[in-house]
Motif scaffolding. Sequence first.
Motif, PDB file in Angstrom:
ATOM      1  N   GLN A  57     -26.189  -5.514  -1.898  1.00 27.01           N
ATOM      2  CA  GLN A  57     -25.647  -5.771  -3.207  1.00 27.01           C
ATOM      3  C   GLN A  57     -24.289  -5.040  -3.409  1.00 27.01           C
ATOM      4  OE1 GLN A  57     -28.815  -3.365  -5.434  1.00 27.01           O
ATOM      5  NE2 GLN A  57     -29.368  -5.421  -6.531  1.00 27.01           N
ATOM      6  N   PRO A  58     -23.428  -5.622  -2.902  1.00 32.95           N
ATOM      7  CA  PRO A  58     -21.933  -5.329  -2.664  1.00 32.95           C
ATOM      8  C   PRO A  58     -21.146  -4.796  -3.990  1.00 32.95           C
ATOM      9  CG  PRO A  58     -21.925  -7.557  -2.591  1.00 32.95           C
ATOM     10  CD  PRO A  58     -23.255  -7.208  -2.468  1.00 32.95           C
ATOM     11  N   THR A  59     -20.499  -3.937  -4.077  1.00 34.12           N
ATOM     12  CA  THR A  59     -19.856  -3.453  -5.430  1.00 34.12           C
ATOM     13  C   THR A  59     -18.425  -3.946  -5.307  1.00 34.12           C
ATOM     14  OG1 THR A  59     -19.448  -1.197  -4.763  1.00 34.12           O
ATOM     15  CG2 THR A  59     -21.474  -1.630  -5.796  1.00 34.12           C
ATOM     16  N   GLY A  60     -17.723  -3.954  -4.018  1.00 34.59           N
ATOM     17  CA  GLY A  60     -16.548  -4.330  -3.724  1.00 34.59           C
ATOM     18  C   GLY A  60     -16.086  -4.758  -2.528  1.00 34.59           C
ATOM     19  N   ILE A  61     -14.894  -5.359  -2.001  1.00 40.00           N
ATOM     20  CA  ILE A  61     -14.659  -6.101  -0.749  1.00 40.00           C
ATOM     21  C   ILE A  61     -13.470  -5.334  -0.145  1.00 40.00           C
ATOM     22  CG2 ILE A  61     -14.086  -8.261   0.161  1.00 40.00           C
ATOM     23  CD1 ILE A  61     -15.494  -9.732  -2.157  1.00 40.00           C
ATOM     24  N   ILE A  62     -13.608  -4.930   1.014  1.00 36.13           N
ATOM     25  CA  ILE A  62     -12.520  -4.603   1.802  1.00 36.13           C
ATOM     26  C   ILE A  62     -11.886  -5.330   2.911  1.00 36.13           C
ATOM     27  CG2 ILE A  62     -12.000  -2.574   3.198  1.00 36.13           C
ATOM     28  CD1 ILE A  62     -13.672  -0.690   1.683  1.00 36.13           C
ATOM     29  N   HIS A  63     -10.860  -5.563   2.790  1.00 33.43           N
ATOM     30  CA  HIS A  63     -10.046  -6.479   3.889  1.00 33.43           C
ATOM     31  C   HIS A  63      -9.281  -5.397   4.675  1.00 33.43           C
ATOM     32  CE1 HIS A  63      -6.669  -9.487   5.411  1.00 33.43           C
ATOM     33  NE2 HIS A  63      -7.923  -9.185   6.190  1.00 33.43           N
ATOM     34  N   PHE A  64     -10.040  -5.357   6.118  1.00 32.95           N
ATOM     35  CA  PHE A  64      -9.339  -4.273   6.803  1.00 32.95           C
ATOM     36  C   PHE A  64      -8.518  -5.065   7.964  1.00 32.95           C
ATOM     37  CE2 PHE A  64      -9.581  -2.043  10.946  1.00 32.95           C
ATOM     38  CZ  PHE A  64      -9.161  -0.854  10.585  1.00 32.95           C
ATOM     39  N   LEU A  65      -7.391  -4.268   8.449  1.00 32.84           N
ATOM     40  CA  LEU A  65      -6.599  -4.676   9.327  1.00 32.84           C
ATOM     41  C   LEU A  65      -6.325  -3.326  10.348  1.00 32.84           C
ATOM     42  CD1 LEU A  65      -3.897  -6.890   7.501  1.00 32.84           C
ATOM     43  CD2 LEU A  65      -5.638  -7.640   8.802  1.00 32.84           C
ATOM     44  N   TYR A  69     -17.686 -11.590  -9.339  1.00 33.40           N
ATOM     45  CA  TYR A  69     -16.344 -11.244  -9.115  1.00 33.40           C
ATOM     46  C   TYR A  69     -16.429  -9.580  -8.818  1.00 33.40           C
ATOM     47  CZ  TYR A  69     -11.631  -9.336  -9.501  1.00 33.40           C
ATOM     48  OH  TYR A  69     -10.505  -8.441  -9.436  1.00 33.40           O
ATOM     49  N   LEU A  70     -15.807  -9.548  -7.566  1.00 38.63           N
ATOM     50  CA  LEU A  70     -15.792  -8.326  -6.767  1.00 38.63           C
ATOM     51  C   LEU A  70     -14.313  -7.716  -6.786  1.00 38.63           C
ATOM     52  CD1 LEU A  70     -18.745  -8.359  -4.324  1.00 38.63           C
ATOM     53  CD2 LEU A  70     -18.732  -7.049  -6.615  1.00 38.63           C
ATOM     54  N   PRO A  71     -13.854  -6.480  -6.948  1.00 36.64           N
ATOM     55  CA  PRO A  71     -12.530  -6.094  -6.759  1.00 36.64           C
ATOM     56  C   PRO A  71     -12.176  -6.144  -5.069  1.00 36.64           C
ATOM     57  CG  PRO A  71     -13.838  -4.122  -7.362  1.00 36.64           C
ATOM     58  CD  PRO A  71     -14.508  -5.390  -7.520  1.00 36.64           C
ATOM     59  N   ASP A 128      -4.337 -10.897  -4.465  1.00 35.48           N
ATOM     60  CA  ASP A 128      -4.924 -10.499  -5.458  1.00 35.48           C
ATOM     61  C   ASP A 128      -5.738  -9.031  -4.885  1.00 35.48           C
ATOM     62  OD1 ASP A 128      -6.110  -9.808  -7.837  1.00 35.48           O
ATOM     63  OD2 ASP A 128      -7.606 -11.577  -7.913  1.00 35.48           O
ATOM     64  N   ARG A 129      -5.033  -7.988  -5.075  1.00 38.55           N
ATOM     65  CA  ARG A 129      -5.924  -6.588  -4.471  1.00 38.55           C
ATOM     66  C   ARG A 129      -5.886  -5.833  -5.732  1.00 38.55           C
ATOM     67  NH1 ARG A 129      -5.121  -7.168   1.146  1.00 38.55           N
ATOM     68  NH2 ARG A 129      -6.050  -9.185   1.369  1.00 38.55           N
ATOM     69  N   ALA A 130      -7.056  -4.949  -6.052  1.00 34.77           N
ATOM     70  CA  ALA A 130      -7.350  -3.841  -6.852  1.00 34.77           C
ATOM     71  C   ALA A 130      -6.382  -2.747  -6.309  1.00 34.77           C
ATOM     72  CB  ALA A 130      -8.604  -3.612  -7.048  1.00 34.77           C
ATOM     73  N   GLY A 131      -6.326  -2.463  -4.937  1.00 33.24           N
ATOM     74  CA  GLY A 131      -5.663  -1.387  -4.358  1.00 33.24           C
ATOM     75  C   GLY A 131      -5.541  -1.544  -2.900  1.00 33.24           C
ATOM     76  N   ASN A 132      -4.766  -0.772  -2.308  1.00 38.49           N
ATOM     77  CA  ASN A 132      -4.582  -0.659  -0.636  1.00 38.49           C
ATOM     78  C   ASN A 132      -4.762   0.826  -0.355  1.00 38.49           C
ATOM     79  OD1 ASN A 132      -4.013  -3.426   0.171  1.00 38.49           O
ATOM     80  ND2 ASN A 132      -1.566  -2.955  -0.073  1.00 38.49           N
ATOM     81  N   ILE A 133      -5.341   1.032   0.837  1.00 33.76           N
ATOM     82  CA  ILE A 133      -5.443   2.312   1.488  1.00 33.76           C
ATOM     83  C   ILE A 133      -4.573   2.268   2.785  1.00 33.76           C
ATOM     84  CG2 ILE A 133      -6.774   4.409   2.410  1.00 33.76           C
ATOM     85  CD1 ILE A 133      -8.954   3.398   0.555  1.00 33.76           C
ATOM     86  N   VAL A 162       1.217  -4.129   3.716  1.00 34.00           N
ATOM     87  CA  VAL A 162       2.511  -3.933   2.664  1.00 34.00           C
ATOM     88  C   VAL A 162       3.038  -5.257   2.629  1.00 34.00           C
ATOM     89  CG1 VAL A 162       4.700  -2.924   2.556  1.00 34.00           C
ATOM     90  CG2 VAL A 162       2.728  -1.388   3.067  1.00 34.00           C
ATOM     91  N   LEU A 163       3.170  -6.044   3.785  1.00 36.03           N
ATOM     92  CA  LEU A 163       3.850  -7.268   3.676  1.00 36.03           C
ATOM     93  C   LEU A 163       2.780  -8.320   2.804  1.00 36.03           C
ATOM     94  CD1 LEU A 163       4.948  -7.647   7.286  1.00 36.03           C
ATOM     95  CD2 LEU A 163       6.541  -7.043   5.076  1.00 36.03           C
ATOM     96  N   ILE A 164       1.673  -8.184   3.228  1.00 36.70           N
ATOM     97  CA  ILE A 164       0.869  -9.083   2.335  1.00 36.70           C
ATOM     98  C   ILE A 164       0.944  -8.939   0.782  1.00 36.70           C
ATOM     99  CG2 ILE A 164      -1.500  -9.652   1.859  1.00 36.70           C
ATOM    100  CD1 ILE A 164      -2.037  -9.240   4.768  1.00 36.70           C
ATOM    101  N   GLY A 165       0.778  -7.386   0.525  1.00 40.57           N
ATOM    102  CA  GLY A 165       0.906  -6.945  -1.053  1.00 40.57           C
ATOM    103  C   GLY A 165       2.438  -7.337  -1.539  1.00 40.57           C
ATOM    104  N   SER A 166       3.411  -7.609  -0.858  1.00 39.92           N
ATOM    105  CA  SER A 166       4.635  -7.971  -0.944  1.00 39.92           C
ATOM    106  C   SER A 166       5.171  -9.484  -1.215  1.00 39.92           C
ATOM    107  CB  SER A 166       5.691  -7.090  -0.379  1.00 39.92           C
ATOM    108  OG  SER A 166       5.458  -5.776  -0.412  1.00 39.92           O
ATOM    109  N   LEU A 167       4.744 -10.213  -0.248  1.00 37.53           N
ATOM    110  CA  LEU A 167       5.277 -11.505  -0.236  1.00 37.53           C
ATOM    111  C   LEU A 167       4.184 -12.512  -0.453  1.00 37.53           C
ATOM    112  CD1 LEU A 167       6.872 -10.927   3.294  1.00 37.53           C
ATOM    113  CD2 LEU A 167       8.064 -10.865   1.015  1.00 37.53           C
TER     114      LEU A 167
END
Length: 259
Positions: free
Chosen positions: A16-24, A90-92, A115-120, A106-111
């Motif tokens: 039962q996920p509450t969010g999605i994390i895209h990790f690099l 829909y999950l953030p 659609d991201r709720a946030g970055n760490i 940073v490049l993904i979030g700029s260029l």
Amino acid sequence: MEWQEVASSWTLVPSQPTGIIHFLGGAFVGSAPQLVYRWLLEQLAKDGYAIVATPFANGFEHKQIARQALSRFETTLQRLQSTPALSGQYLPVYGLGHSMGCKIQVLIGSLYGADRAGNILMAYNNYPARRAIPLLEQLDFTPPGTIEFSPSPAATLAIAASDYNIPRTLLVRFQKDDIDQSSELLPVLQERLPGRASVIVLPGNHNTPCSQDFDWQAGVSFTPVDAIAQWVKQELSRDLKRLKRELLRWLNPVGMPSG
């Protein structure tokens, strides 16, 4: 809950996920994130976050790496959304990066309008090629300055200053990390999105996110080697678990207990 490869990314999806994390991950080790960052990513999944860890090969064209990483993530997400685990909800989505992976986030979030709720961004690193790859200093046949990452460190900061559009960003620095460059990125993000970027300094070093909480079994008699191993385990585990708690606290400040 087991790792599965879906459309060239490694995924870990709780029931039962509450969010999605895209990790690099970082340079070179980012090619096997499901192994190198296994403990940390599995802990985040146990707390309810679906993990999509996208491998990438190191190279000089970082815009291309960013575009490909986002494309792979979106393809993987589409596949997952056709399964019962993620269908019809829909999950953030949060970006999580380590070292060079932070620059790619940073490049993904700029260029690319992600659609991201946030970055760490953990241990952000944006060094020029000749410092990031020491071997280049020995290539006498190449005129100085002709080999560089694209965009360059200065150009990356300029891109973030004009185009970074992620609503919340946390920069994580480690106390014993002498190659972290969060101090250069933080004021850029704060000026771009006032009140939306913050930094936290934690115990550990540049490789703390890669650490594993290994289980050391002492022999019949407790030896000096056992004592050293137990001490190393305790130190690594303490830093790693502190990192996990702080990431979860930022991801869900309402749901985390105090302390």
